[in-house]
Design a protein around this motif. Sequence first.
Motif, short mmCIF file in Angstrom:
data_model
loop_
_atom_site.label_atom_id
_atom_site.label_comp_id
_atom_site.label_asym_id
_atom_site.label_seq_id
_atom_site.Cartn_x
_atom_site.Cartn_y
_atom_site.Cartn_z
N GLU A 54 2.25 20.95 6.25
CA GLU A 54 1.89 22.30 6.69
C GLU A 54 2.64 22.72 7.95
OE1 GLU A 54 -2.55 23.09 4.93
OE2 GLU A 54 -2.41 22.33 6.98
N SER A 55 2.90 21.81 8.86
CA SER A 55 3.55 22.18 10.12
C SER A 55 5.01 22.55 9.92
CB SER A 55 3.44 21.03 11.13
OG SER A 55 4.18 19.90 10.70
N ASN A 56 5.59 22.18 8.78
CA ASN A 56 6.99 22.49 8.50
C ASN A 56 7.16 23.62 7.49
OD1 ASN A 56 8.51 20.48 10.13
ND2 ASN A 56 7.28 19.04 8.95
N ALA A 57 6.07 24.16 6.99
CA ALA A 57 6.12 25.24 6.01
C ALA A 57 6.30 26.58 6.71
CB ALA A 57 4.85 25.24 5.18
N SER A 58 6.55 27.63 5.94
CA SER A 58 6.57 28.97 6.52
C SER A 58 5.19 29.32 7.05
CB SER A 58 7.02 29.99 5.47
OG SER A 58 8.34 29.71 5.03
N ALA A 59 4.15 28.95 6.31
CA ALA A 59 2.77 29.15 6.75
C ALA A 59 1.86 28.29 5.88
CB ALA A 59 2.36 30.61 6.66
N PRO A 60 0.72 27.86 6.42
CA PRO A 60 -0.26 27.15 5.60
C PRO A 60 -1.08 28.13 4.79
CG PRO A 60 -1.05 27.30 7.85
CD PRO A 60 0.33 27.91 7.85
N LEU A 61 -1.81 27.60 3.80
CA LEU A 61 -2.71 28.42 2.99
C LEU A 61 -4.11 28.42 3.61
CD1 LEU A 61 -1.74 27.41 -0.66
CD2 LEU A 61 -0.73 29.16 0.82
N HIS A 62 -4.85 29.48 3.34
CA HIS A 62 -6.21 29.63 3.88
C HIS A 62 -7.16 30.09 2.78
CE1 HIS A 62 -3.63 29.95 7.43
NE2 HIS A 62 -4.67 29.57 8.16
N PRO A 63 -8.37 29.53 2.74
CA PRO A 63 -9.34 29.98 1.73
C PRO A 63 -9.92 31.36 2.02
CG PRO A 63 -10.33 28.32 3.15
CD PRO A 63 -8.89 28.40 3.53
N ILE A 64 -10.03 31.73 3.31
CA ILE A 64 -10.60 33.02 3.69
C ILE A 64 -9.66 33.70 4.68
CG2 ILE A 64 -12.56 34.22 4.75
CD1 ILE A 64 -14.33 31.88 3.94
N LEU A 65 -9.26 34.93 4.35
CA LEU A 65 -8.43 35.72 5.26
C LEU A 65 -8.95 37.16 5.29
CD1 LEU A 65 -4.79 34.62 4.26
CD2 LEU A 65 -6.00 34.03 6.37
N LYS A 66 -9.32 37.62 6.46
CA LYS A 66 -9.62 39.03 6.67
C LYS A 66 -8.31 39.71 7.12
CE LYS A 66 -13.40 40.05 6.16
NZ LYS A 66 -14.17 40.32 4.92
N ARG A 67 -8.34 41.04 7.28
CA ARG A 67 -7.11 41.76 7.55
C ARG A 67 -6.36 41.27 8.80
NH1 ARG A 67 -9.11 47.82 6.92
NH2 ARG A 67 -11.06 46.75 7.39
N PRO A 68 -7.02 41.04 9.93
CA PRO A 68 -6.28 40.51 11.09
C PRO A 68 -5.66 39.13 10.81
CG PRO A 68 -8.39 41.43 11.78
CD PRO A 68 -8.42 41.37 10.29
N VAL B 275 0.84 -1.20 0.00
CA VAL B 275 0.00 0.00 0.00
C VAL B 275 0.88 1.25 0.00
CG1 VAL B 275 -1.80 1.28 1.21
CG2 VAL B 275 -1.80 -1.23 1.26
N VAL B 276 0.64 2.12 -0.97
CA VAL B 276 1.30 3.42 -1.04
C VAL B 276 0.22 4.50 -1.05
CG1 VAL B 276 2.74 4.97 -2.43
CG2 VAL B 276 3.29 2.52 -2.30
N VAL B 277 0.37 5.50 -0.20
CA VAL B 277 -0.54 6.64 -0.19
C VAL B 277 0.26 7.90 -0.45
CG1 VAL B 277 -2.22 5.55 1.34
CG2 VAL B 277 -0.35 6.90 2.32
N GLY B 278 -0.41 8.90 -0.99
CA GLY B 278 0.30 10.14 -1.30
C GLY B 278 -0.61 11.34 -1.19
N LEU B 279 0.00 12.50 -1.02
CA LEU B 279 -0.75 13.75 -0.93
C LEU B 279 0.10 14.86 -1.54
CD1 LEU B 279 -3.56 14.36 0.39
CD2 LEU B 279 -2.28 15.48 2.22
N THR B 280 -0.56 15.73 -2.31
CA THR B 280 0.08 16.93 -2.84
C THR B 280 -0.60 18.13 -2.20
OG1 THR B 280 0.64 15.85 -4.94
CG2 THR B 280 0.60 18.26 -4.92
N VAL B 281 0.20 18.94 -1.51
CA VAL B 281 -0.31 20.03 -0.68
C VAL B 281 0.39 21.33 -1.06
CG1 VAL B 281 -0.65 20.85 1.70
CG2 VAL B 281 -0.57 18.39 1.22
N ALA B 282 -0.36 22.41 -1.17
CA ALA B 282 0.23 23.73 -1.42
C ALA B 282 0.43 24.46 -0.08
CB ALA B 282 -0.67 24.56 -2.33
N VAL B 283 1.58 25.14 0.06
CA VAL B 283 1.93 25.86 1.28
C VAL B 283 2.59 27.19 0.90
CG1 VAL B 283 2.25 23.76 2.64
CG2 VAL B 283 4.21 24.75 1.44
N THR B 284 2.85 28.03 1.91
CA THR B 284 3.63 29.25 1.72
C THR B 284 5.06 29.01 2.19
OG1 THR B 284 1.75 30.75 2.01
CG2 THR B 284 3.92 31.65 2.45
N THR B 285 6.03 29.43 1.38
CA THR B 285 7.42 29.39 1.81
C THR B 285 8.03 30.79 1.63
OG1 THR B 285 8.16 28.70 -0.40
CG2 THR B 285 7.76 26.96 1.23
#
Length: 304
Positions: free
Chosen positions: A228-242, A174-184
């Motif tokens: 995500e925990s090792n990236a500079s920051a994760p991505l978010h679908p909704i971001l307000k100014r704060p 069994v092989v599982v995989g994931l492709t994830v976008a992050v901020t670096t």
Amino acid sequence: MRENRVTSKLPSKAERHRLFGSVDPTPGDKPTLKEHMSDLQNEQRNYLFDIEQVGIARVKHPITVEAGLAPASQVSIGTFKLTTSLNREAKGINMSRLTEHLEEYRQQGGTTDLAQLIRFTKGLTARMNQERAELELSFPWFYERRSPMLGKTGLNHAEGLIRISYEEGRGSCVVVGLTVAVTTLCPCSKEISEYSAHNQRGVVTMEAHIDELDMEQDWKVMLLNAAESNASAPLHPILKRPDEKAVTEKAYENPRFVEDMVRLIAADLVELKAVRAFTVECRNEESIHLHDAIAKISYKKPRS
């Protein structure tokens, strides 16, 4: 524009078809009943080579994705590849049996549950009367993500992969995989600049050989957290100014080269009991270059 008008009564539909080239069926003398038809695939001779994989690919099919993050169950579209081995004494396989097997899977719920897919692959080997079979399934997986300060909820998505092979006498792999976008965020840019630093979207691709008996959580969540925990920051679908302020500052506090990303993720995967071996790749879509930056690590745990 010239106006179209029907100047007379339209001919019948059959007459219209003949007008545009349709012809009557050609009489033939070949059998129409299955039991009287030739079966080329089952002709037994020496056909020179064994075939490792033969089957069908790029088959779109609805699936149900079960997940450890909300939404816990979702309908998605899976892309299937189904193959079996073929020995040199057989001319071909019966391709229709592959889609028949897929339809039975759909009628049984059609989920991404690994136990069900292992049974599917083993059953495919028996149905096709072959020694080996392989299933590959890729699909988009959606999960809820809250903004860091205001808690605004939206849906992110990653690309999931499941690859299961079965061989008589050896069992399943069994092989599982994931492709994830992050901020670096670039450490060098931060170091040399008087202010600010350039950042970009990084794409992390992980594939892991796992022992499903040692799984302590959903494998999708496991791989998502590693990226995500090792990236500079994760991505978010909704971001307000704060929220945007918090995400920007988090990225600035955690600069990452692609080299850093793959090493940090690899360390997390080494610590996961269920993972036997893995490959991790990070690809940065550079914001100040026309090229991408890439790094990749493959690792196999020593046998205990």
